[in-house]
Design a protein around this motif. Sequence first.
Motif, PDB file in Angstrom:
ATOM      1  N   ASN A  67       0.821  -1.208   0.000  1.00  6.40           N
ATOM      2  CA  ASN A  67       0.000   0.000   0.000  1.00  6.40           C
ATOM      3  C   ASN A  67       0.854   1.257   0.000  1.00  6.40           C
ATOM      4  OD1 ASN A  67      -2.342  -1.543   0.089  1.00  6.40           O
ATOM      5  ND2 ASN A  67      -2.388  -1.571   2.331  1.00  6.40           N
ATOM      6  N   SER A  68       2.111   1.140   0.424  1.00  3.62           N
ATOM      7  CA  SER A  68       2.994   2.299   0.446  1.00  3.62           C
ATOM      8  C   SER A  68       3.676   2.531  -0.896  1.00  3.62           C
ATOM      9  CB  SER A  68       4.071   2.118   1.523  1.00  3.62           C
ATOM     10  OG  SER A  68       3.482   1.979   2.803  1.00  3.62           O
ATOM     11  N   LEU A  69       3.569   1.583  -1.821  1.00  2.78           N
ATOM     12  CA  LEU A  69       4.231   1.713  -3.111  1.00  2.78           C
ATOM     13  C   LEU A  69       3.373   2.514  -4.076  1.00  2.78           C
ATOM     14  CD1 LEU A  69       5.562  -1.933  -3.570  1.00  2.78           C
ATOM     15  CD2 LEU A  69       6.723   0.030  -2.557  1.00  2.78           C
ATOM     16  N   PRO A  70       4.000   3.209  -4.988  1.00  2.61           N
ATOM     17  CA  PRO A  70       3.224   3.952  -5.989  1.00  2.61           C
ATOM     18  C   PRO A  70       2.527   2.997  -6.943  1.00  2.61           C
ATOM     19  CG  PRO A  70       5.559   4.047  -6.500  1.00  2.61           C
ATOM     20  CD  PRO A  70       5.450   3.391  -5.164  1.00  2.61           C
ATOM     21  N   PRO A  71       1.443   3.425  -7.566  1.00  7.64           N
ATOM     22  CA  PRO A  71       0.763   2.550  -8.537  1.00  7.64           C
ATOM     23  C   PRO A  71       1.616   2.346  -9.797  1.00  7.64           C
ATOM     24  CG  PRO A  71      -0.228   4.724  -8.509  1.00  7.64           C
ATOM     25  CD  PRO A  71       0.746   4.707  -7.373  1.00  7.64           C
ATOM     26  N   GLU A  72       1.226   1.357 -10.583  1.00  8.08           N
ATOM     27  CA  GLU A  72       1.996   1.005 -11.774  1.00  8.08           C
ATOM     28  C   GLU A  72       2.057   2.152 -12.773  1.00  8.08           C
ATOM     29  OE1 GLU A  72       4.241  -1.867 -13.952  1.00  8.08           O
ATOM     30  OE2 GLU A  72       3.263  -2.185 -12.026  1.00  8.08           O
ATOM     31  N   ASP A  73       0.993   2.949 -12.853  1.00 10.93           N
ATOM     32  CA  ASP A  73       0.938   4.028 -13.845  1.00 10.93           C
ATOM     33  C   ASP A  73       1.337   5.375 -13.274  1.00 10.93           C
ATOM     34  OD1 ASP A  73      -1.198   4.214 -12.147  1.00 10.93           O
ATOM     35  OD2 ASP A  73      -2.705   4.544 -13.721  1.00 10.93           O
ATOM     36  N   PHE A  74       2.050   5.394 -12.159  1.00 18.20           N
ATOM     37  CA  PHE A  74       2.467   6.661 -11.558  1.00 18.20           C
ATOM     38  C   PHE A  74       3.481   7.350 -12.474  1.00 18.20           C
ATOM     39  CE2 PHE A  74       5.167   9.121  -8.597  1.00 18.20           C
ATOM     40  CZ  PHE A  74       4.200   9.966  -8.090  1.00 18.20           C
ATOM     41  N   GLN A  75       3.281   8.630 -12.760  1.00 17.67           N
ATOM     42  CA  GLN A  75       4.104   9.360 -13.717  1.00 17.67           C
ATOM     43  C   GLN A  75       5.178  10.217 -13.076  1.00 17.67           C
ATOM     44  OE1 GLN A  75       3.809   8.830 -16.992  1.00 17.67           O
ATOM     45  NE2 GLN A  75       2.227   7.343 -16.464  1.00 17.67           N
ATOM     46  N   GLY A  76       5.130  10.387 -11.766  1.00 21.88           N
ATOM     47  CA  GLY A  76       6.110  11.245 -11.107  1.00 21.88           C
ATOM     48  C   GLY A  76       7.373  10.507 -10.747  1.00 21.88           C
ATOM     49  N   ALA A  77       8.234  11.172 -10.001  1.00 19.49           N
ATOM     50  CA  ALA A  77       9.491  10.592  -9.560  1.00 19.49           C
ATOM     51  C   ALA A  77       9.256   9.697  -8.347  1.00 19.49           C
ATOM     52  CB  ALA A  77      10.491  11.686  -9.222  1.00 19.49           C
ATOM     53  N   VAL A  78       9.987   8.620  -8.285  1.00 19.03           N
ATOM     54  CA  VAL A  78       9.947   7.705  -7.143  1.00 19.03           C
ATOM     55  C   VAL A  78      11.259   7.896  -6.386  1.00 19.03           C
ATOM     56  CG1 VAL A  78       9.755   5.307  -6.398  1.00 19.03           C
ATOM     57  CG2 VAL A  78       8.501   6.089  -8.413  1.00 19.03           C
ATOM     58  N   ILE A  79      11.174   8.439  -5.194  1.00 16.21           N
ATOM     59  CA  ILE A  79      12.357   8.826  -4.438  1.00 16.21           C
ATOM     60  C   ILE A  79      12.533   7.887  -3.255  1.00 16.21           C
ATOM     61  CG2 ILE A  79      13.485  10.670  -3.139  1.00 16.21           C
ATOM     62  CD1 ILE A  79      10.636  11.685  -5.292  1.00 16.21           C
ATOM     63  N   LEU A  80      13.700   7.269  -3.187  1.00 22.34           N
ATOM     64  CA  LEU A  80      14.056   6.455  -2.038  1.00 22.34           C
ATOM     65  C   LEU A  80      14.810   7.353  -1.069  1.00 22.34           C
ATOM     66  CD1 LEU A  80      15.289   3.213  -3.864  1.00 22.34           C
ATOM     67  CD2 LEU A  80      12.977   3.832  -3.156  1.00 22.34           C
ATOM     68  N   ALA A  81      14.132   7.768  -0.015  1.00 23.49           N
ATOM     69  CA  ALA A  81      14.698   8.717   0.941  1.00 23.49           C
ATOM     70  C   ALA A  81      15.621   7.995   1.907  1.00 23.49           C
ATOM     71  CB  ALA A  81      13.580   9.428   1.697  1.00 23.49           C
ATOM     72  N   CYS A  82      16.897   8.332   1.871  1.00 22.64           N
ATOM     73  CA  CYS A  82      17.904   7.706   2.723  1.00 22.64           C
ATOM     74  C   CYS A  82      18.504   8.745   3.661  1.00 22.64           C
ATOM     75  CB  CYS A  82      19.006   7.074   1.867  1.00 22.64           C
ATOM     76  SG  CYS A  82      18.401   5.892   0.652  1.00 22.64           S
ATOM     77  N   GLY A  83      19.467   8.326   4.447  1.00 25.60           N
ATOM     78  CA  GLY A  83      20.149   9.243   5.359  1.00 25.60           C
ATOM     79  C   GLY A  83      19.282   9.591   6.558  1.00 25.60           C
ATOM     80  N   ASP A  84      19.282  10.867   6.866  1.00 20.61           N
ATOM     81  CA  ASP A  84      18.494  11.355   8.011  1.00 20.61           C
ATOM     82  C   ASP A  84      17.064  11.619   7.543  1.00 20.61           C
ATOM     83  OD1 ASP A  84      20.891  11.316   9.473  1.00 20.61           O
ATOM     84  OD2 ASP A  84      21.421  13.310   8.731  1.00 20.61           O
ATOM     85  N   ASN A  85      16.357  10.539   7.220  1.00 18.82           N
ATOM     86  CA  ASN A  85      15.052  10.674   6.576  1.00 18.82           C
ATOM     87  C   ASN A  85      13.884  10.677   7.551  1.00 18.82           C
ATOM     88  OD1 ASN A  85      15.230   8.059   7.424  1.00 18.82           O
ATOM     89  ND2 ASN A  85      15.163   7.131   5.384  1.00 18.82           N
ATOM     90  N   THR A  86      14.133  10.421   8.827  1.00 24.72           N
ATOM     91  CA  THR A  86      13.016  10.313   9.769  1.00 24.72           C
ATOM     92  C   THR A  86      12.249  11.619   9.867  1.00 24.72           C
ATOM     93  OG1 THR A  86      14.301   8.685  11.016  1.00 24.72           O
ATOM     94  CG2 THR A  86      12.408   9.667  12.126  1.00 24.72           C
ATOM     95  N   ALA A  87      12.959  12.723   9.793  1.00 23.90           N
ATOM     96  CA  ALA A  87      12.304  14.028   9.948  1.00 23.90           C
ATOM     97  C   ALA A  87      11.448  14.394   8.746  1.00 23.90           C
ATOM     98  CB  ALA A  87      13.354  15.115  10.187  1.00 23.90           C
ATOM     99  N   LEU A  88      11.525  13.650   7.653  1.00 22.66           N
ATOM    100  CA  LEU A  88      10.725  13.962   6.462  1.00 22.66           C
ATOM    101  C   LEU A  88       9.345  13.337   6.504  1.00 22.66           C
ATOM    102  CD1 LEU A  88      13.431  13.453   3.672  1.00 22.66           C
ATOM    103  CD2 LEU A  88      12.786  15.580   4.842  1.00 22.66           C
ATOM    104  N   PHE A  89       9.114  12.390   7.396  1.00 23.53           N
ATOM    105  CA  PHE A  89       7.857  11.650   7.425  1.00 23.53           C
ATOM    106  C   PHE A  89       7.183  11.807   8.781  1.00 23.53           C
ATOM    107  CE2 PHE A  89      10.722   9.595   4.481  1.00 23.53           C
ATOM    108  CZ  PHE A  89       9.949   9.398   3.352  1.00 23.53           C
ATOM    109  N   ALA A  90       5.879  11.695   8.773  1.00 21.10           N
ATOM    110  CA  ALA A  90       5.118  11.717  10.015  1.00 21.10           C
ATOM    111  C   ALA A  90       5.393  10.437  10.794  1.00 21.10           C
ATOM    112  CB  ALA A  90       3.631  11.849   9.706  1.00 21.10           C
ATOM    113  N   PRO A  91       5.215  10.422  12.083  1.00 21.88           N
ATOM    114  CA  PRO A  91       5.465   9.214  12.870  1.00 21.88           C
ATOM    115  C   PRO A  91       4.608   8.039  12.380  1.00 21.88           C
ATOM    116  CG  PRO A  91       5.273  11.107  14.309  1.00 21.88           C
ATOM    117  CD  PRO A  91       4.879  11.585  12.946  1.00 21.88           C
TER     118      PRO A  91
END
Length: 575
Positions: A67-91
Amino acid sequence: MRDAYRSLLTALSAVLALWLILGFWPLSVTSRVALSLLVILVGGMMLWRQRRAALTLAAAVRDLGDNSLPPEDFQGAVILACGDNTALFAPGACHRETRQGWYLWVKDAEQLPKLAQHLSQVRPALVSQISVLLAILPEKHTSADDFAQQLRGWQRGVVQCRPATGSIPPVWSVTWVSPSAACHDAEPVWFTTVGQRAGLQVYQPGLGNVSLTEWTRDNMACERLSRLSQALWLDSLLGWQAGTVNTLLQVRHGELPALKLCAQGICMTPVRGLTDNLWQQHIAGLTALPPDIAPIEAPLPLPELLLSALPRRRGVSRRMVFWRYAGLMGGIFLALAMLASWVNNQRLIRNVGDHLALYHQLDGQPVAPKLRAQQRLRADGALLDDWQRRGEPVRYRLGLYQGLRLIPPVEAAVNDWAPPPPPPPVIKKIIQGPKTVRLDSMSLFDSGKADLKAGSTKVLVNSLVGIKARPGWLIVVAGHTDNTGSQQINQPLSRERAESVRNWMRDTGDVPESCFAVQGYGASRPVTTNDTPEGRALNRRVEISLVPQADACRMPGNNNTSSQDDGVTQNEMEN
């Protein structure tokens, strides 16, 4: 069903390989069985390994549900957030979705290549849209060595993504840092650098991108922050980033290649950091006044303005990948099948040609080899005719069948020679005389005597019914004894007994003496062993037989040397 296409390709490969082995290639039965078992074994092992790898991969990315993956026909960028990524997402959140991008939270450096592989299997059409964002928050670190070790771990994880994505995915970095105390309440300011543009670009909401020179001259930054203070703050951040992040990522370290960043960004926005963090240590080393820690918990702003600068390629879906590989396997199968069909047709031409050559070399003398060669050609012709009516086997098809042009020469060769007819049988009429009559001497004579004893006449009459005198036949009377006694006694005794029987036949039947021949063999011709009483009794005998002989048995008043007997001449009998 995430591995359904891969399993289907493996099964299709096994089926095509079995079809090629069993239906096309000219192999012996043992070779076909062995290769078929090998294909089944290898196919089963591949399916088992794919299943096992899928389960291992699913366990590794269990925290990131489909459910967290983008759909097959998603046209935008798929970004794998690495490093200090905790602050970019809600808990508790594993992704953030925007109009231009889909951000996926990566747990650690070891999960990064596994997540990339998982995406390549589940969403292969999005592989070309994947990029790696290296989020850097210097205010979240207190040890420079730990920070450097973490960066190298992420660098290794990015390189390990190559098998899943086909190449090292695009890598870009964004640094979030708190501004000076005077700008904590201002809007976030973005400083970006991309490969297609020269120098730093400054972006502010509502103002757009401007060059750093214009931004400094027009004073479009925070109104309460002087130009000199803002420039010194940015210059300090660029110096820290060049000495730490760029040095670690863009320089080769042992087996780790250098990473070329396709874009870099700096965002000045309040960040909740740790006490005595790297940014405070850097600023304190320059001004002796470490910045304060911002009391903020909200997720940091996403670098949407950099997404348009990321490289993009046209992706392929799982169905497209499947049909691409299926077409490739079908082409390989067709090429190998056509090669096998050509080999089979060449063998057919060579076999029939050898049969024709051998047939034409034989001249028919003797007849048997030529006849066997003709029968072999008849079998070839019958097989080719059956294939013409019902269709040739699959292994000869694919537009390469050569059997039709072999039928005319085979039929012409079969019809141009026939074996000579056998000679007519010679019919001969043979007159056989009666069988030899064997008389027991003990029933005719007393022991050691040659005179017929009383009562022997009845035995002679019953036994000699078939013995009749006839011209051209000689009645041979032979006497025999056992080995009891000496030969000087037995031989005359056997002859005298034969003469007694001859005399009885001559006198009783009024047969001329010229019709008889008397012989005495004694014990020289036994019919069985003389070691037993029964054997000696059988050897004591008188034998009477008819033997054809010219001029034998002349009847009075008949001067012919041969006579008719039952419609057959003596010459025919002798033949």
